[in-house]
Design a protein around this motif. Structure first.
Motif, PDB file in Angstrom:
ATOM      1  N   SER A 173      -3.596   1.737  -6.820  1.00  0.00           N
ATOM      2  CA  SER A 173      -2.492   2.886  -6.379  1.00  0.00           C
ATOM      3  C   SER A 173      -2.530   3.216  -4.748  1.00  0.00           C
ATOM      4  O   SER A 173      -2.024   3.767  -4.229  1.00  0.00           O
ATOM      5  CB  SER A 173      -3.239   4.495  -6.886  1.00  0.00           C
ATOM      6  OG  SER A 173      -4.512   4.438  -6.238  1.00  0.00           O
ATOM      7  N   MET A 174      -3.366   2.482  -4.162  1.00  0.00           N
ATOM      8  CA  MET A 174      -3.517   2.363  -2.720  1.00  0.00           C
ATOM      9  C   MET A 174      -2.962   1.171  -2.040  1.00  0.00           C
ATOM     10  O   MET A 174      -2.663   1.251  -0.827  1.00  0.00           O
ATOM     11  CB  MET A 174      -5.085   2.360  -2.136  1.00  0.00           C
ATOM     12  CG  MET A 174      -5.798   3.797  -2.676  1.00  0.00           C
ATOM     13  SD  MET A 174      -7.810   3.658  -2.197  1.00  0.00           S
ATOM     14  CE  MET A 174      -7.691   3.968  -0.431  1.00  0.00           C
ATOM     15  N   GLU A 175      -2.324   0.561  -2.841  1.00  0.00           N
ATOM     16  CA  GLU A 175      -1.577  -0.630  -2.333  1.00  0.00           C
ATOM     17  C   GLU A 175      -0.171  -0.458  -1.878  1.00  0.00           C
ATOM     18  O   GLU A 175       0.284   0.724  -2.396  1.00  0.00           O
ATOM     19  CB  GLU A 175      -1.514  -1.647  -3.403  1.00  0.00           C
ATOM     20  CG  GLU A 175      -2.984  -2.578  -3.562  1.00  0.00           C
ATOM     21  CD  GLU A 175      -2.558  -3.580  -4.742  1.00  0.00           C
ATOM     22  OE1 GLU A 175      -1.636  -3.786  -5.209  1.00  0.00           O
ATOM     23  OE2 GLU A 175      -3.616  -4.425  -5.225  1.00  0.00           O
ATOM     24  N   GLU A 176       0.219  -1.044  -0.808  1.00  0.00           N
ATOM     25  CA  GLU A 176       1.584  -0.832  -0.270  1.00  0.00           C
ATOM     26  C   GLU A 176       2.525  -0.906  -1.404  1.00  0.00           C
ATOM     27  O   GLU A 176       3.438  -0.005  -1.361  1.00  0.00           O
ATOM     28  CB  GLU A 176       1.769  -1.699   0.998  1.00  0.00           C
ATOM     29  CG  GLU A 176       1.309  -1.323   2.255  1.00  0.00           C
ATOM     30  CD  GLU A 176       1.591   0.152   2.801  1.00  0.00           C
ATOM     31  OE1 GLU A 176       2.709   0.510   2.670  1.00  0.00           O
ATOM     32  OE2 GLU A 176       0.677   0.834   3.096  1.00  0.00           O
ATOM     33  N   ALA A 177       2.293  -1.837  -2.305  1.00  0.00           N
ATOM     34  CA  ALA A 177       3.557  -2.100  -3.102  1.00  0.00           C
ATOM     35  C   ALA A 177       3.687  -0.829  -4.168  1.00  0.00           C
ATOM     36  O   ALA A 177       4.602  -0.656  -4.624  1.00  0.00           O
ATOM     37  CB  ALA A 177       3.291  -3.226  -4.079  1.00  0.00           C
ATOM     38  N   PHE A 178       2.340  -0.033  -4.160  1.00  0.00           N
ATOM     39  CA  PHE A 178       2.454   1.070  -5.255  1.00  0.00           C
ATOM     40  C   PHE A 178       3.215   2.235  -4.630  1.00  0.00           C
ATOM     41  O   PHE A 178       3.895   3.031  -5.303  1.00  0.00           O
ATOM     42  CB  PHE A 178       1.131   1.411  -5.628  1.00  0.00           C
ATOM     43  CG  PHE A 178       0.922   2.608  -6.425  1.00  0.00           C
ATOM     44  CD1 PHE A 178       0.900   2.352  -7.902  1.00  0.00           C
ATOM     45  CD2 PHE A 178       1.085   4.152  -6.032  1.00  0.00           C
ATOM     46  CE1 PHE A 178       0.960   3.532  -8.828  1.00  0.00           C
ATOM     47  CE2 PHE A 178       0.976   5.194  -7.049  1.00  0.00           C
ATOM     48  CZ  PHE A 178       0.914   4.974  -8.384  1.00  0.00           C
ATOM     49  N   LYS A 179       3.420   2.444  -3.294  1.00  0.00           N
ATOM     50  CA  LYS A 179       4.209   3.464  -2.578  1.00  0.00           C
ATOM     51  C   LYS A 179       5.577   3.096  -2.686  1.00  0.00           C
ATOM     52  O   LYS A 179       6.447   4.107  -2.385  1.00  0.00           O
ATOM     53  CB  LYS A 179       3.548   3.276  -1.119  1.00  0.00           C
ATOM     54  CG  LYS A 179       2.215   4.044  -0.943  1.00  0.00           C
ATOM     55  CD  LYS A 179       1.605   3.904   0.498  1.00  0.00           C
ATOM     56  CE  LYS A 179       0.185   4.182   0.373  1.00  0.00           C
ATOM     57  NZ  LYS A 179      -0.432   4.133   1.838  1.00  0.00           N
ATOM     58  N   LYS A 180       6.061   1.946  -2.993  1.00  0.00           N
ATOM     59  CA  LYS A 180       7.387   1.647  -3.034  1.00  0.00           C
ATOM     60  C   LYS A 180       7.871   1.917  -4.502  1.00  0.00           C
ATOM     61  O   LYS A 180       7.233   1.948  -5.357  1.00  0.00           O
ATOM     62  CB  LYS A 180       7.649   0.313  -2.463  1.00  0.00           C
ATOM     63  CG  LYS A 180       7.083  -0.098  -1.087  1.00  0.00           C
ATOM     64  CD  LYS A 180       7.375  -1.195  -0.616  1.00  0.00           C
ATOM     65  CE  LYS A 180       6.833  -1.791   0.704  1.00  0.00           C
ATOM     66  NZ  LYS A 180       6.862  -3.280   1.130  1.00  0.00           N
ATOM     67  N   ASN A 181       9.448   1.718  -4.614  1.00  0.00           N
ATOM     68  CA  ASN A 181       9.918   2.071  -5.849  1.00  0.00           C
ATOM     69  C   ASN A 181      10.481   0.799  -6.325  1.00  0.00           C
ATOM     70  O   ASN A 181      11.305   0.881  -7.375  1.00  0.00           O
ATOM     71  CB  ASN A 181      10.952   3.080  -5.597  1.00  0.00           C
ATOM     72  CG  ASN A 181      10.553   4.357  -5.229  1.00  0.00           C
ATOM     73  OD1 ASN A 181       9.556   5.085  -5.740  1.00  0.00           O
ATOM     74  ND2 ASN A 181      11.204   5.348  -4.307  1.00  0.00           N
ATOM     75  N   THR A 182      10.177  -0.238  -5.849  1.00  0.00           N
ATOM     76  CA  THR A 182      10.700  -1.685  -6.258  1.00  0.00           C
ATOM     77  C   THR A 182       9.672  -2.507  -6.955  1.00  0.00           C
ATOM     78  O   THR A 182      10.408  -3.516  -7.736  1.00  0.00           O
ATOM     79  CB  THR A 182      11.464  -2.425  -4.922  1.00  0.00           C
ATOM     80  OG1 THR A 182      10.188  -2.658  -4.226  1.00  0.00           O
ATOM     81  CG2 THR A 182      12.510  -1.656  -4.334  1.00  0.00           C
ATOM     82  N   TYR A 183       8.621  -2.382  -6.959  1.00  0.00           N
ATOM     83  CA  TYR A 183       7.785  -3.398  -7.689  1.00  0.00           C
ATOM     84  C   TYR A 183       7.049  -2.726  -8.932  1.00  0.00           C
ATOM     85  O   TYR A 183       7.136  -3.405  -9.848  1.00  0.00           O
ATOM     86  CB  TYR A 183       6.388  -3.423  -6.736  1.00  0.00           C
ATOM     87  CG  TYR A 183       5.395  -4.616  -6.769  1.00  0.00           C
ATOM     88  CD1 TYR A 183       5.848  -5.733  -6.757  1.00  0.00           C
ATOM     89  CD2 TYR A 183       4.356  -4.300  -7.558  1.00  0.00           C
ATOM     90  CE1 TYR A 183       5.058  -6.938  -7.228  1.00  0.00           C
ATOM     91  CE2 TYR A 183       3.290  -5.374  -7.936  1.00  0.00           C
ATOM     92  CZ  TYR A 183       3.749  -6.670  -7.730  1.00  0.00           C
ATOM     93  OH  TYR A 183       2.863  -7.667  -7.994  1.00  0.00           O
TER      94      TYR A 183
END
Length: 518
Positions: A107-117
């Motif tokens: 949940s702390m990864e950058e990918a989690f903050k995006k809506n594409t991954y």
């Protein structure tokens, strides 16, 4: 120490290993999954691969920990800490903690903050399962009467904030909120008043009913003091608010569990559910805790008084019998001789020897004769007391008391009571809350009328008008059920009594009111 992973870190190899996973030895399997999680949390892994691994492991881990921590209901014999039992709980607690840590890392990864991954559903499941892992860990810690570890609450609040404060996901469902409510309400149930087996029931019950709790940004002034609050940026458990709470702080959240308590009360009095007497009492205690209605009937006064504690039913029976023999010995030494009493013939022989200018044999100390010190005897300290209860500081790390156990506190007289709650941590001694039942207890035998073969050990407590305690008997909760009329053997006589009603019931013991009849 981390161990190498038993699979290569890719989807195909993990799935091949997972399919061949042998769960026959449940404790060993739990340990294996714990070490896999420990290693994963130190290993760079692609986000979706890590999520796949966690989503496969999580349900298996939840089932394993639930099974290996299930304790059969047995009598209340106490033993030193069982290394195997502690190992089982350690594996269960820390495997759930590491599972939650793995979800938190994702949940702390950058990918989690995006809506594409990740999809919105994947994000929602990740947060929900992280909270569920923490709730399981809280259950297992509670069953050991331990407090949550440092950062437990900040981890819980982290997952909740992801859905409700940071707008990380477009969340519209209830699964995350309900998982969060489960953690809060279970903690607010004051688990230290329940036995480990009762905690499992409470946890499962609140899994259904905690959804009725309300999470509020503010509460009416008249209800402010009685509504527990949390701060979503602090590592602190739910607690009653104080005047310094900033009511405008966006991270302040109140938990109203009154509706949950109402549901529990409905269940307690639902005749279709066919509760046992013990289950109904447990539900009533749970409802009382959830309404924050925990005021004492009698005020407790701080004290600092040493005394001896005797714990365990069988040890108390032995102690009471030895005490009766010792009292008889002392009484006989004061001027009369009862040949049936212990030591009488020895004293006659000693006196005859002295008459022939022989040195009389010195009688041994009473403690050597009666051996009143038992493995379950502990020197404790009373820290507060009231009319019908007291608080005890328990320093003995070898012996673990349990809620529902019987306890005897020996000062000028022996006071019998039930352990009603426990609180302990690694840094301090165990604190015990005791409900006192009475003094002048006697070890007796009890049997049902016409069934002398059912005779069992019991503890007799005389009537005490000063504390409004009726005449009663305590028996182990091991299958013996007294009929309306019973026979009690005490002081060399067998008397007929009538059982009036059940006064107390715990996982280990039952207490019945009795009156003697002709």
């Amino acid at each position: 120490m981390s161990r190498p992973l038993p699979f290569a870190v890719n989807d195909m190899d993990f799935l091949r290993w997972f399919k061949s996973l042998n769960l026959e030895d449940e404790v060993q399997s739990c340990e294996q999954l714990l070490h896999i999680l420990l290693t994963l949390n130190k290993t760079p892994v692609a986000g979706k691969t890590r999520l796949l691994i966690l989503e496969k492991i999580a349900p298996v881990l939840f089932q394993l920990t639930a099974r290996i921590t299930t304790q059969p209901v047995i009598n209340q014999n106490l033993h030193p800490f069982d290394a195997d039992e502690n190992t089982v709980y350690d594996f269960s607690i820390w495997s759930c903690v590491e599972l939650a840590n793995s979800y938190k890392m994702l949940s702390m990864e950058e990918a989690f903050k995006k809506n594409t991954y990740y999809s919105q559903q994947q994000k929602s499941l990740l947060i929900t399962h992280g909270l569920q892992a923490l709730s399981k860990a809280l259950l297992y810690m509670s069953q050991l009467y331990n407090r949550p570890y440092a950062n437990f609450w900040s981890d819980c609040y982290h997952f909740y904030r992801l859905a409700h404060h940071k707008e990380t996901i477009k969340y519209s469902g209830e699964s995350i909120t309900n998982a969060f409510k489960h953690v809060l309400v279970f903690y607010l149930s004051h688990t230290n008043q329940f036995s480990p087996q009762e905690m499992r029931v409470v946890y499962a019950l609140l899994g259904q009913y905690s959804i009725h709790a309300k999470l509020l940004k503010n509460v009416p002034e008249k209800k402010f003091r009685g509504t527990p609050w949390v701060h979503l940026r602090r590592d602190l458990p739910p607690s009653n608010p104080t005047d310094d709470v900033d009511k405008d702080d966006p991270y302040v959240l109140y938990t109203a569990a009154v509706d949950v308590a109402s549901k529990v009360l409905e269940a307690a009095y639902d005749k279709e559910l066919e509760h046992s007497y013990l289950d109904q009492l447990m539900l009533l205690r749970l409802a009382k805790a959830l309404t924050s209605n925990t005021q004492r009937k009698h005020e407790r006064v701080p004290v600092n008084t040493p005394c001896m504690a005797l714990i365990n039913f069988e040890h108390l029976i032995d102690y009471l019998r030895n005490q009766a023999l010792e009292n008889a010995y002392t009484a006989n030494a004061k001027g009369y001789i009862d040949l049936k009493a212990t030591g009488a013939l020895h004293r006659i022989t000693a006196n005859i020897g002295a008459g022939y200018n022989r040195q009389p044999t010195t009688p041994p100390e009473l403690s050597a004769i009666f051996n009143t010190t038992r493995p379950a005897d502990t020197h404790v300290k009373l820290i507060d007391k009231s009319k019908n209860g007291c608080g005890v500081l328990w320093p003995n790390k070898r012996i673990k008391p349990k809620v529902g156990n019987i306890i005897g506190l020996q000062q000028k007289s022996l006071n019998i009571g039930f352990i009603r709650w426990l609180s302990q941590s690694e840094e301090s001694d165990t604190k015990i809350g005791v409900e006192l039942l009475g003094i002048n207890a006697q070890a007796i035998k009890i049997s049902n009328a016409g069934q002398p073969d059912t005779e069992i050990d019991a503890i007799y407590l005389p009537r005490e008008d000063s504390n409004r305690q009726p005449e009663s008997v305590l028996v182990l909760n091991n299958g013996f059920h007294p009929d309306e009329y019973i026979f009690i053997k005490k002081e060399h006589s067998n008397n007929r009594y009538r059982q009036m009603r059940q006064l107390h019931s715990t996982e280990f013991l039952n207490r019945y009111q009795i009156i003697q009849v002709n």
